[in-house]
Design a protein around this motif. Structure first.
Motif, short mmCIF file in Angstrom:
data_model
loop_
_atom_site.label_atom_id
_atom_site.label_comp_id
_atom_site.label_asym_id
_atom_site.label_seq_id
_atom_site.Cartn_x
_atom_site.Cartn_y
_atom_site.Cartn_z
N MET A 132 50.33 91.59 -11.75
CA MET A 132 50.91 91.76 -10.42
C MET A 132 50.41 93.07 -9.80
O MET A 132 50.02 93.11 -8.62
N ALA A 133 50.39 94.14 -10.58
CA ALA A 133 49.93 95.45 -10.11
C ALA A 133 48.44 95.39 -9.75
O ALA A 133 48.03 95.92 -8.71
N LYS A 134 47.64 94.75 -10.59
CA LYS A 134 46.20 94.65 -10.30
C LYS A 134 45.95 93.91 -9.00
O LYS A 134 45.09 94.31 -8.21
N ARG A 135 46.69 92.83 -8.76
CA ARG A 135 46.52 92.07 -7.52
C ARG A 135 46.92 92.93 -6.31
O ARG A 135 46.19 92.97 -5.32
N PRO A 153 37.86 92.79 -6.90
CA PRO A 153 39.20 92.93 -7.50
C PRO A 153 39.17 93.88 -8.69
O PRO A 153 38.18 93.96 -9.42
N LEU A 154 40.26 94.59 -8.90
CA LEU A 154 40.35 95.56 -10.00
C LEU A 154 40.54 94.84 -11.33
O LEU A 154 41.28 93.87 -11.42
N THR A 155 39.89 95.35 -12.36
CA THR A 155 40.07 94.81 -13.70
C THR A 155 41.01 95.68 -14.52
O THR A 155 41.49 95.27 -15.56
N GLU A 156 41.23 96.90 -14.04
CA GLU A 156 42.21 97.79 -14.68
C GLU A 156 42.88 98.63 -13.63
O GLU A 156 42.37 98.81 -12.52
N ILE A 157 44.05 99.14 -13.96
CA ILE A 157 44.82 99.95 -13.02
C ILE A 157 44.23 101.36 -12.98
O ILE A 157 44.10 102.00 -14.02
#
Length: 195
Positions: A132-135, A153-157
């Motif tokens: 959810m945070a990555k999205r 899109p991010l693969t890590e926070i």
């Protein structure tokens, strides 16, 4: 002197402008103007007429209104999820026999940061909340990036997730109020997005 400004640390100031009649040319969707200013070093301005600094920057960005509203809702949901994780982990760690059912790393869902306040404690996210945070953060990145087509899109926070960092992001997209962001890891992630 009454209009002097003082920033003792790095900070970003976010304000929104919702034009009633103005609209960027060739756009059919309603857009709002994100106004930002930030400093990379402490700043004290005592006379606004003669101020010049190499560590103070400002800018603006037109963004679609519907995307800002949607993103704020998603960030609000993420904040609620982080609050629930913090509450459940606090309950687990305060239960006397919790360590017998969970190994030590699982029973400590909150690792205190330098500041002992609960809202700046690093939160270990479960898999659902992490996705959810990555999205959400991918949407923030796409919305603020000057070249959204290059925004993958991010693969890590990209920063430590704390209740304060998520609350600051939610406040950042509050069209009525805007916000000030001083948390260093969040500051360091947001600033490059504006360039």
């Amino acid at each position: 002197e009454s209009r002097a400004a003082n920033a003792s640390n790095k900070e970003i100031s976010i304000q929104w402008y919702i034009p009633s009649l103005e609209k960027p040319s060739n756009d059919t969707e309603t857009k709002v103007l994100l106004l930002y200013a930030y400093n990379t070093k402490p700043v004290k301005i005592s006379n606004i007429k003669i101020f010049s600094s190499t560590s103070t920057f400002s800018g603006h960005l037109w963004v679609p209104l519907d995307r800002v509203i949607s993103l704020r809702d998603k960030l609000s949901n993420l904040k609620q999820q982080v609050e629930m994780l913090m509450h459940s982990s606090k309950s687990l760690s305060s239960t006397p026999n919790s360590a017998t059912f969970l190994d030590q790393s699982e029973s400590l869902a909150i690792i205190p940061s330098k500041n002992p306040q609960m809202n700046v404690a690093k939160v270990h996210l479960d898999e659902k909340t992490e996705e959810m945070a990555k999205r959400c953060l991918s949407e923030v990145k796409a919305l603020l990036s000057v070249a959204p087509a290059l925004s993958l899109p991010l693969t890590e926070i990209p920063f430590e997730v704390t209740l304060q960092s998520i609350a600051s992001l939610e406040d950042m997209f509050d069209l009525a109020n805007g916000c000030m962001i001083t948390e260093e890891s969040l500051f360091n992630w947001i600033i490059p997005l504006f360039h």
